[in-house]
Design a protein around this motif. Structure first.
Motif, PDB file in Angstrom:
ATOM      1  N   GLU A   1      86.313  58.026  74.309  1.00  0.00           N
ATOM      2  CA  GLU A   1      86.145  57.313  75.580  1.00  0.00           C
ATOM      3  C   GLU A   1      85.946  55.817  75.356  1.00  0.00           C
ATOM      4  O   GLU A   1      86.498  54.988  76.091  1.00  0.00           O
ATOM      5  CB  GLU A   1      84.959  57.898  76.346  1.00  0.00           C
ATOM      6  N   ARG A   2      85.171  55.461  74.343  1.00  0.00           N
ATOM      7  CA  ARG A   2      84.944  54.039  74.067  1.00  0.00           C
ATOM      8  C   ARG A   2      86.230  53.354  73.602  1.00  0.00           C
ATOM      9  O   ARG A   2      86.490  52.197  73.949  1.00  0.00           O
ATOM     10  CB  ARG A   2      83.843  53.880  73.014  1.00  0.00           C
ATOM     11  N   ILE A   3      87.028  54.058  72.818  1.00  0.00           N
ATOM     12  CA  ILE A   3      88.304  53.508  72.364  1.00  0.00           C
ATOM     13  C   ILE A   3      89.229  53.265  73.553  1.00  0.00           C
ATOM     14  O   ILE A   3      89.872  52.214  73.666  1.00  0.00           O
ATOM     15  CB  ILE A   3      88.956  54.463  71.335  1.00  0.00           C
ATOM     16  N   LEU A   4      89.294  54.220  74.454  1.00  0.00           N
ATOM     17  CA  LEU A   4      90.154  54.072  75.631  1.00  0.00           C
ATOM     18  C   LEU A   4      89.669  52.943  76.542  1.00  0.00           C
ATOM     19  O   LEU A   4      90.484  52.251  77.170  1.00  0.00           O
ATOM     20  CB  LEU A   4      90.217  55.397  76.391  1.00  0.00           C
ATOM     21  N   ASN A   5      88.369  52.736  76.608  1.00  0.00           N
ATOM     22  CA  ASN A   5      87.842  51.608  77.391  1.00  0.00           C
ATOM     23  C   ASN A   5      88.266  50.274  76.784  1.00  0.00           C
ATOM     24  O   ASN A   5      88.574  49.315  77.511  1.00  0.00           O
ATOM     25  CB  ASN A   5      86.320  51.687  77.476  1.00  0.00           C
ATOM     26  N   LEU A   6      88.284  50.204  75.452  1.00  0.00           N
ATOM     27  CA  LEU A   6      88.742  48.983  74.784  1.00  0.00           C
ATOM     28  C   LEU A   6      90.208  48.706  75.114  1.00  0.00           C
ATOM     29  O   LEU A   6      90.598  47.560  75.365  1.00  0.00           O
ATOM     30  CB  LEU A   6      88.571  49.117  73.271  1.00  0.00           C
ATOM     31  N   VAL A   7      91.018  49.771  75.097  1.00  0.00           N
ATOM     32  CA  VAL A   7      92.447  49.618  75.405  1.00  0.00           C
ATOM     33  C   VAL A   7      92.634  49.137  76.843  1.00  0.00           C
ATOM     34  O   VAL A   7      93.403  48.203  77.111  1.00  0.00           O
ATOM     35  CB  VAL A   7      93.197  50.946  75.175  1.00  0.00           C
ATOM     36  N   LYS A   8      91.925  49.768  77.761  1.00  0.00           N
ATOM     37  CA  LYS A   8      92.032  49.372  79.169  1.00  0.00           C
ATOM     38  C   LYS A   8      91.626  47.911  79.352  1.00  0.00           C
ATOM     39  O   LYS A   8      92.314  47.140  80.038  1.00  0.00           O
ATOM     40  CB  LYS A   8      91.145  50.277  80.031  1.00  0.00           C
ATOM     41  N   ASP A   9      90.520  47.521  78.715  1.00  0.00           N
ATOM     42  CA  ASP A   9      90.022  46.150  78.868  1.00  0.00           C
ATOM     43  C   ASP A   9      90.988  45.124  78.285  1.00  0.00           C
ATOM     44  O   ASP A   9      91.193  44.052  78.862  1.00  0.00           O
ATOM     45  CB  ASP A   9      88.653  46.009  78.199  1.00  0.00           C
ATOM     46  N   VAL A  10      91.586  45.441  77.120  1.00  0.00           N
ATOM     47  CA  VAL A  10      92.480  44.460  76.504  1.00  0.00           C
ATOM     48  C   VAL A  10      93.750  44.288  77.332  1.00  0.00           C
ATOM     49  O   VAL A  10      94.317  43.186  77.409  1.00  0.00           O
ATOM     50  CB  VAL A  10      92.808  44.845  75.040  1.00  0.00           C
TER      51      VAL A  10
END
Length: 342
Positions: free
Chosen positions: A47-56
């Motif tokens: 989930e944290r990895i996917l949040n990073l992708v969404k934010d970038v």
């Protein structure tokens, strides 16, 4: 559709992500909390990895659901093919279309790929520590990095824990010491907001945080620079511990090259290297050549100019002959001679 390449560096205290085009130009950047799957569990890490992708993607003025061509992850705790595959599956379960391909390596490989194409040593010392000898084909030999209970010597946690232990052992008359511990006691008690050694227990058991304990290292560096003898000695010892990791890595390089004269890059990463002035003497003294040294040479010590997320992005296209992302030039901060015998 644009060929987007994502790279994530997942450290013990912070995670960073870069978004690149097929030429290696940076399009976006994001930051988030740690993403170590061993500490968090697969679901939370995913989930944290996917949040990073969404934010970038949002930070680069793109749709947060846009699919990346490649996603590279350089994560502490992602050491085996089995746990790498488990993490990929967890990510795809939450978001099947996050990327066409996902590639994962441990944090040492990401650091290596940021600045190197040829064999080198990666020495990481931040909250924890690990060392790797990495070959051109990305096979590697790991030294240390087994967590604060089984190793990570020379790390910020190790320095802080060792200082606290010295205080307690001295107060309990288990060891005799000539050190004046007034400064050390003041720093420890103020940092943890305690009044005696027994009150420290809650910070190592009930409310234990490895990151918080490691954060004490910065405070010790300040009193070391003002001349506190114990702090200076412990930082010296940390330099010795890190040099022992490098010596172990040199063994594998010697076996590979069989050359009597060795010249090798050591990529140094992590907050402890902000105190290079304090650990340098121990590091150099342990590795300095002598008349009995069988293998000698020089070590070029370099630091990253940018996040190892760039190396993670390079990992994701490492086997793709159609895409070439150049290495990022590191910053040399020292060059030392060494001599070892195996």
């Amino acid at each position: 559709m644009a060929f987007l390449i994502g790279g994530i560096e997942g450290g013990a205290t912070i995670s960073r992500m870069v978004l690149l085009d097929s030429s290696g130009n940076q399009l976006g950047y994001s930051e988030g909390p740690p993403t170590n799957p061993w500490l968090l569990g697969l679901e939370e890490a995913a989930e944290r990895i996917l949040n990073l992708v969404k934010d970038v993607l949002i930070n680069s003025n793109r749709q947060p659901t846009e699919t990346l061509a490649r996603l590279g992850l350089s994560l502490s705790g992602a050491d085996t093919e089995a746990n790498q595959n488990e993490l990929v599956n967890a990510i795809k379960k939450h978001c099947p279309n996050v990327a066409q391909e996902i590639h994962i390596c441990n944090d040492s490989i990401g650091t290596f790929l940021t600045v190197c194409d040829k064999a080198a040593i990666v020495l990481i010392s931040g909250t924890g520590s690990i060392c790797c000898y990495v070959r051109e084909n990305l096979t590697f030999q790991r030294i240390g990095g087994y967590g604060h209970l089984l190793g990570e010597k020379g790390s910020a946690y190790w320095i802080a824990q060792r200082m606290i232990e010295k205080l307690i052992l001295s107060d309990d008359k288990i060891i005799d010491t000539t050190y004046n511990l007034d400064n050390v006691r003041r720093v420890i008690y103020a940092y943890f907001n305690v009044e005696n050694n027994l009150e420290l227990l809650q910070h190592f058991y009930t409310d234990f945080s490895k990151n918080k304990v490691a954060g004490l290292c910065e405070h010790f560096s300040r009193i070391a620079r003002t001349g506190d003898p114990l702090a200076k000695d412990v930082f010296y010892d940390a330099g010795v511990q890190l040099a022992q990791h490098v010596r172990a890595a040199l063994f594998y390089h010697v076996v590979d090259s069989m050359s009597r004269s060795q010249n090798l890059t050591v990529v140094c990463c992590g907050s402890v290297f902000k105190s290079w002035d304090l650990i340098k003497d121990g590091f150099i003294d342990f590795l300095k050549p002598s008349e009995n040294s069988e293998w000698t040479g020089t070590l070029e010590l370099v630091q990253l100019k940018h996040s190892a997320a760039y190396g993670a992005a390079r990992l994701s296209v490492h086997s793709d002959s159609k895409v070439t992302i150049p290495t990022d030039s590191g910053v040399q901060f020292d060059k030392i001679s060494f001599g070892v015998t195996f």
